[in-house]
Structure formats: C-alpha cells, structure tokens
Design a protein around this motif. Structure first.
Motif, mmCIF file in Angstrom:
data_model
loop_
_atom_site.group_PDB
_atom_site.id
_atom_site.type_symbol
_atom_site.label_atom_id
_atom_site.label_comp_id
_atom_site.label_asym_id
_atom_site.label_seq_id
_atom_site.Cartn_x
_atom_site.Cartn_y
_atom_site.Cartn_z
ATOM 1 N N GLY A 120 0.824 -1.207 0.000
ATOM 2 C CA GLY A 120 0.000 0.000 0.000
ATOM 3 C C GLY A 120 0.860 1.260 0.000
ATOM 4 O O GLY A 120 2.071 1.229 -0.197
ATOM 5 N N ARG A 121 0.207 2.373 0.276
ATOM 6 C CA ARG A 121 0.877 3.673 0.304
ATOM 7 C C ARG A 121 1.166 4.062 1.742
ATOM 8 O O ARG A 121 0.375 3.779 2.641
ATOM 9 C CB ARG A 121 -0.022 4.722 -0.349
ATOM 10 C CG ARG A 121 0.564 6.126 -0.379
ATOM 11 C CD ARG A 121 -0.479 7.125 -0.838
ATOM 12 N NE ARG A 121 0.023 8.485 -0.801
ATOM 13 C CZ ARG A 121 -0.740 9.580 -0.768
ATOM 14 N NH1 ARG A 121 -2.060 9.443 -0.779
ATOM 15 N NH2 ARG A 121 -0.212 10.784 -0.740
ATOM 16 N N TYR A 122 2.314 4.677 1.972
ATOM 17 C CA TYR A 122 2.568 5.258 3.290
ATOM 18 C C TYR A 122 3.115 6.671 3.105
ATOM 19 O O TYR A 122 3.800 6.975 2.134
ATOM 20 C CB TYR A 122 3.521 4.397 4.127
ATOM 21 C CG TYR A 122 4.940 4.272 3.616
ATOM 22 C CD1 TYR A 122 5.903 5.219 3.946
ATOM 23 C CD2 TYR A 122 5.320 3.199 2.806
ATOM 24 C CE1 TYR A 122 7.195 5.105 3.476
ATOM 25 C CE2 TYR A 122 6.615 3.079 2.328
ATOM 26 C CZ TYR A 122 7.552 4.039 2.673
ATOM 27 O OH TYR A 122 8.834 3.941 2.212
ATOM 28 N N LEU A 123 2.776 7.545 4.049
ATOM 29 C CA LEU A 123 3.199 8.943 3.970
ATOM 30 C C LEU A 123 3.222 9.550 5.365
ATOM 31 O O LEU A 123 2.641 9.004 6.318
ATOM 32 C CB LEU A 123 2.263 9.740 3.072
ATOM 33 C CG LEU A 123 0.823 9.992 3.545
ATOM 34 C CD1 LEU A 123 0.231 11.194 2.817
ATOM 35 C CD2 LEU A 123 -0.060 8.765 3.301
ATOM 36 N N HIS A 124 3.900 10.694 5.484
ATOM 37 C CA HIS A 124 3.937 11.451 6.739
ATOM 38 C C HIS A 124 2.809 12.472 6.735
ATOM 39 O O HIS A 124 2.375 12.943 5.670
ATOM 40 C CB HIS A 124 5.294 12.144 6.890
ATOM 41 C CG HIS A 124 5.506 12.766 8.239
ATOM 42 N ND1 HIS A 124 5.085 14.045 8.551
ATOM 43 C CD2 HIS A 124 6.106 12.280 9.359
ATOM 44 C CE1 HIS A 124 5.415 14.316 9.806
ATOM 45 N NE2 HIS A 124 6.030 13.273 10.320
ATOM 46 N N SER A 125 2.327 12.831 7.903
ATOM 47 C CA SER A 125 1.217 13.781 8.000
ATOM 48 C C SER A 125 1.556 15.134 7.378
ATOM 49 O O SER A 125 0.652 15.909 7.045
ATOM 50 C CB SER A 125 0.811 13.976 9.465
ATOM 51 O OG SER A 125 1.908 14.445 10.237
ATOM 52 N N GLN A 126 2.840 15.443 7.194
ATOM 53 C CA GLN A 126 3.227 16.690 6.551
ATOM 54 C C GLN A 126 2.682 16.768 5.124
ATOM 55 O O GLN A 126 2.428 17.852 4.611
ATOM 56 C CB GLN A 126 4.756 16.807 6.539
ATOM 57 C CG GLN A 126 5.288 18.099 5.937
ATOM 58 C CD GLN A 126 6.062 17.868 4.655
ATOM 59 O OE1 GLN A 126 6.412 16.748 4.329
ATOM 60 N NE2 GLN A 126 6.323 18.931 3.917
ATOM 61 N N GLU A 127 2.484 15.611 4.486
ATOM 62 C CA GLU A 127 1.975 15.582 3.116
ATOM 63 C C GLU A 127 0.453 15.660 3.052
ATOM 64 O O GLU A 127 -0.115 15.816 1.970
ATOM 65 C CB GLU A 127 2.433 14.302 2.412
ATOM 66 C CG GLU A 127 3.940 14.129 2.311
ATOM 67 C CD GLU A 127 4.300 12.817 1.642
ATOM 68 O OE1 GLU A 127 3.876 12.599 0.494
ATOM 69 O OE2 GLU A 127 5.010 11.997 2.283
ATOM 70 N N TYR A 128 -0.223 15.534 4.194
ATOM 71 C CA TYR A 128 -1.690 15.513 4.224
ATOM 72 C C TYR A 128 -2.236 16.929 4.070
ATOM 73 O O TYR A 128 -1.761 17.865 4.723
ATOM 74 C CB TYR A 128 -2.165 14.925 5.548
ATOM 75 C CG TYR A 128 -3.666 14.841 5.691
ATOM 76 C CD1 TYR A 128 -4.350 13.703 5.316
ATOM 77 C CD2 TYR A 128 -4.391 15.919 6.197
ATOM 78 C CE1 TYR A 128 -5.730 13.629 5.445
ATOM 79 C CE2 TYR A 128 -5.770 15.857 6.327
ATOM 80 C CZ TYR A 128 -6.429 14.707 5.953
ATOM 81 O OH TYR A 128 -7.791 14.646 6.076
ATOM 82 N N ARG A 129 -3.247 17.080 3.226
ATOM 83 C CA ARG A 129 -3.915 18.364 3.079
ATOM 84 C C ARG A 129 -5.421 18.259 3.324
ATOM 85 O O ARG A 129 -5.994 19.056 4.047
ATOM 86 C CB ARG A 129 -3.645 18.939 1.681
ATOM 87 C CG ARG A 129 -2.213 19.458 1.504
ATOM 88 C CD ARG A 129 -1.924 20.608 2.457
ATOM 89 N NE ARG A 129 -0.559 21.090 2.383
ATOM 90 C CZ ARG A 129 0.431 20.647 3.135
ATOM 91 N NH1 ARG A 129 0.222 19.666 4.020
ATOM 92 N NH2 ARG A 129 1.642 21.157 3.053
ATOM 93 N N ASP A 130 -6.078 17.279 2.688
ATOM 94 C CA ASP A 130 -7.510 17.083 2.926
ATOM 95 C C ASP A 130 -7.825 15.601 2.728
ATOM 96 O O ASP A 130 -6.984 14.843 2.227
ATOM 97 C CB ASP A 130 -8.361 17.978 2.020
ATOM 98 C CG ASP A 130 -8.132 17.706 0.547
ATOM 99 O OD1 ASP A 130 -8.246 16.537 0.138
ATOM 100 O OD2 ASP A 130 -7.835 18.654 -0.197
#
Length: 509
Positions: A169-179
């Motif tokens: 799957g995909r993983y990311l840091h909350s810094q990349e979250y916008r909506d």
C-alpha cells in the motif's frame, strides 16, 4: 555592542523578534525562504519544496485571548479558536500595524550561519543567504533563529519492519496531508496519537471505509470547551490553579487532574489511559471519543510489523487490507544552516540556557526562539523569549556567567539521558506555560506582582490571580509597558463572548 540582528524565519517567532528588535532600537533583517509570512500557519495546497504547513481543516488548540501578542489583542469579532486563515490574517494585521514587512527579505534562504573569525571578541556572525540563485554574505552582531521545531518530518520506518520491503500500500507522513478526499473509501491506519494523529483520524473517519489509530502511549483527551462552554485554557490556565499545583503534593494534583479528565468520559473504557499511567500525553480533540464510541475509528496498540496488505500489532491482532498508512510521528529540528561546531553545543532545547542560549558560546549572541512546547500557547512563549533576548542584546538585561548558566542547564537535565538522540517528540520540549513565561518574564523584569497590585489595584490583582493568565499581564510593568494592558485584561471575557452574540435571546420568554 549589538546593533544589527539577523532573524531567520518570518513565522510567529520571527515576527515577534522583528518587533522586539525595533522596540529596543536594534536593526533587524529577517530572512524568509518562502514568499510570505506565517510559517507553519500559512496553508498551501502544495507539499513540494519541503515546506511544512498545517492541513486544510486545522483549528488552533489554544484560544485567541491566550495566544495573541501581548500588546495586540485579536479582533473581538474573531472566534475564540481560529482556523488557520484567520490566524494568518491576524499575523498580517500585526505585521502591518507595527510596519514589520519592510524588514523581511522574502524568497531568501539562510544557507549558513557561522561564527565570524573574531567571534571570541566581537560575537559577530557570518550569514550566507541565497535569493533567486544569487548568494550573498552578511555580517551581523547577533542572530535569532526562529524556525521553530516543525522543520523536517520524522519518519521512523526502521521501527516498523516490512513497511518498506513488503507493504504494497501507500505510506506517507502527516506533513503531506492536506484534505481527506484522496483517502475516500480506503482502509487507513494512522500511526501516532498526538494532536495531529487525533485530528486526522477524526477527519478521515468521515470519508474512509475504516480508520485504525495506533498508539503506544497512554493518552488523555481534552476538549477545547470547559465548564459552561468557556474556552478550556481560559478557565484552567490561571495563577490560582498554578499556585494549587505548587502547594499540593504532586500525587494529589495528578489524582485530581485524572478525575477531572475522566468526568467527561472514562478513558480506561476506551483503551486510552488509566489513572495508574505513569507516562502519558494530553491531546485536544472533542470528536475523537465519539468516533471511538461509534466505531468509525478503532484504537490499536503499537504496530509490530507489516505484511503485503496487513498490519500486525503488539497484542497479536491483525488488521487486513490496509490501503494507506499515515505517520503522525512528529518532526526533527536539525538547524542545517548552523555550523556543526555550534550545532554540537546542544542536543535539544534542554541543553540551552532557559531553552534559548547555547551556554558554551563565548558570546551570547545566538538565540533560539520558539524551540519550546508549552502547556499553553507557544506563540506567547516565543514573544516572551524575544522580548528578553532583545533586551539582552540592547544591554538592558544581563546573562549570568557561563558557569552559572551551565549549572542551571545541568540542574534541569533528566537524571538519565537517552543514548539515542530523538529530536522529534514534544516530550523533550514540554513545559508548564505559567512556570516558563513567568521565569522568562522575571529575567526580563516584566513579571507582574499580584501582591503589589492588591494594594494599588485590587480589581486587577484578582483578575490576574483568579482569571486566565493572558499575555497582557506581561505588559503591565517594566520595559515595553503598554498603557492598554489593564483594559485588555478586564475586557478579555467580553472579547471571548462577542463572536457568540449573533442571536439575541429574549430572557423574559
């Protein structure tokens, strides 16, 4: 003698530092790598370029009266808790009112901050900046670093076996979250239950197929609303409560606090925290308990490992078909522009005198502003730091000898220092709001005396002691005294209620 001051960053700490420099007759030059003020609080849709900003839906956790600049109250028609666009508008109003923008060089990155060859006698710094690909060298008498502690995302992938090698799957840091739209219909695992992890779990639960929230720590959840609907921080952050905390045994105050937290809902029933928890954190979130109660968010323990499509947790349970892993694991603050010999003088803010000055420098002309996390507003703490620091630069305030500063630093260090330095979590930065602001205010000679006011102005003294510890209190005496401070304190509840009075009730009905 300090005259020219470099200010790195035009966020809240940078704006306060520019203004305080001007108040003390210094000459500030602020270098801001983006095209606008606001720092973290200037929201943009773009996540490229490494700039950290808030997500679209964020609202402040501290109220406007407890968070504003001490001589510039928020407009009375602003709500008590501000969405990011209103907070940024407030910063713009502050910058315009005190004419701060002309001291800021936008789209200018500080590449390096190094000690001048004669630093031992002059205390000066060489600052190299870059604007539109053109580098320029400057010499300043002092430097105020105002980049805060949200600088680079902390992504501890090594602590989660399989996330890089097996997980599909995909993983990311909350810094990349916008909506939340990109997560619609997905099964999402949020790792980390700080304020960000809690907020994003709630928001994602409205569009995701399922949200799992993984945490390793005990967590007490608070609401922004306190008794009778007043802002929680205005009701609880008072000198009276601070005095009780000092007066009563710590075990008793902890027990009272836990009982108050549990009066909203029993945290043990929700798997969040127990009254026997020795280590715990506090977050602000009104909606998370209901999301847990309704099952739209499911609380899970720490992740042990990942497979191709599932997460295996420390209690042996497994959640299948995980589409996205969102790490809300905080930030590091490496200060890459500082020369290594200076960076090595402090591991984190506990190695700084009063969380500001590296005590081992030959000259106290480098100040780290805003590298703190308080139980109240960091904005107020950053302004307090800037006022004291610029007073030192201007010669009004004095620092003790290096030996005394080192002794003070060592006294506040933990008994057992970590072997591995993790500069990402707020635990190293967390301090009592009133204790810290009073400590810096005492150093700057601007702390009000409640006992003296009892003799001269009893009404104001009672408002200061039993009412909220708003920043206006630090404008009553000393350098920077503001003639409207008393009025601001006595009218703070009116400004809190004003935006709610949009419908007049007929009390006779």
């Amino acid at each position: 003698m300090v005259r020219r001051v470099a200010v790195i960053g035009a966020g809240v700490g940078g704006l306060a530092s520019i203004k305080c420099c001007l108040d003390e007759g210094l000459e500030p030059t602020c270098f801001e790598r983006s095209e606008d003020i606001g720092g973290l609080w200037r929201y943009t849709d773009c996540t490229d370029g490494g700039r950290v900003s808030v997500y679209r839906s964020v609202i402040t956790n501290t109220s406007k009266e407890m968070s504003c600049f001490s001589d510039f109250p928020c407009p009375e028609d602003f709500p008590s808790f501000l969405p990011h666009h209103l907070l940024l508008e407030y910063f713009r109003m502050y910058a315009r009112h005190f004419d701060l923008l002309r001291y800021i060089r936008f789209k200018t990155t500080a590449l390096s901050v190094r000690r001048h060859p004669d630093f031992a006698t002059s205390g000066q710094w060489e600052v190299v900046t870059e604007t539109n690909g053109i580098q320029e060298s400057h010499v300043f008498d002092a430097v105020m670093v105002c980049t805060g502690h949200f600088q680079e995302p902390y992504l501890p992938l090594a602590s989660f076996p399989g996330i890089e090698t097996r997980f599909k799957g995909r993983y990311l840091h909350s810094q990349e979250y916008r909506d939340p739209e990109a997560f619609r219909g997905k099964r999402v695992l949020v790792v980390g239950i700080g304020n960000t992890g809690g907020d994003l779990s709630v928001e994602l639960s409205r569009v995701a197929a399922k949200v799992f929230l993984s945490t390793r720590s005990s967590t007490w959840v608070l609401s922004r609303l306190s008794d009778h609907g007043f802002p929680f921080d205005m009701v609880n952050t008072t000198r009276f409560n601070h005095f009780l905390d000092w007066l009563l045994p710590s075990a008793l105050t902890k027990r009272i606090r836990f009982q108050k937290f549990n009066s909203w809902f029993n945290h043990a029933n929700y798997g969040l925290a127990s009254t026997k928890s020795s280590k715990f954190k506090l977050i602000v979130n009104e909606e998370l308990p209901f999301c847990l109660l309704s099952g739209t968010v499911v609380l899970k323990p720490n992740v042990k490992e990942f497979t191709e499509s599932s997460a295996i947790f420390g209690d042996g349970t497994t959640e299948e078909n995980i589409d996205v892993v969102l790490f809300a694991t905080g930030y590091v603050f490496p200060f890459p522009f500082l020369e290594e010999s200076v960076r090595s003088l402090f591991d984190d803010n506990r190695c700084l005198y009063k969380r500001i000055f590296p005590p081992k420098l030959e000259k106290p002309t480098l100040a780290i502003i805003g590298l703190i996390q308080l139980t109240g507003s960091v904005m107020v703490g950053a302004e307090m730091q800037a006022r004291w620091v610029t007073g030192i630069f201007a010669g009004w305030n004095k620092l003790p000898p290096a030996s005394r500063m080192m002794a003070d630093v060592l006294k506040k260090q933990p008994l057992v220092k970590r072997c591995v330095m993790l500069l990402h979590l707020g635990e190293n930065l967390k301090m009592s709001f009133i204790s810290y602001t009073d400590e810096i205010a005492s150093c700057a000679g601007i702390k009000p005396s409640v006992l003296r006011l009892l003799l001269t102005d009893p009404r104001l003294a009672l408002a200061i002691f039993f009412g909220p510890c708003t920043p206006y209190q630090y404008r009553l005496v000393g350098r920077g005294k503001w003639r409207w401070a008393r009025d601001a304190i006595l009218t703070q509840w009116q400004r809190t209620l004003k935006p709610l009075r949009t419908r007049v009730l007929d009390d006779s009905s």
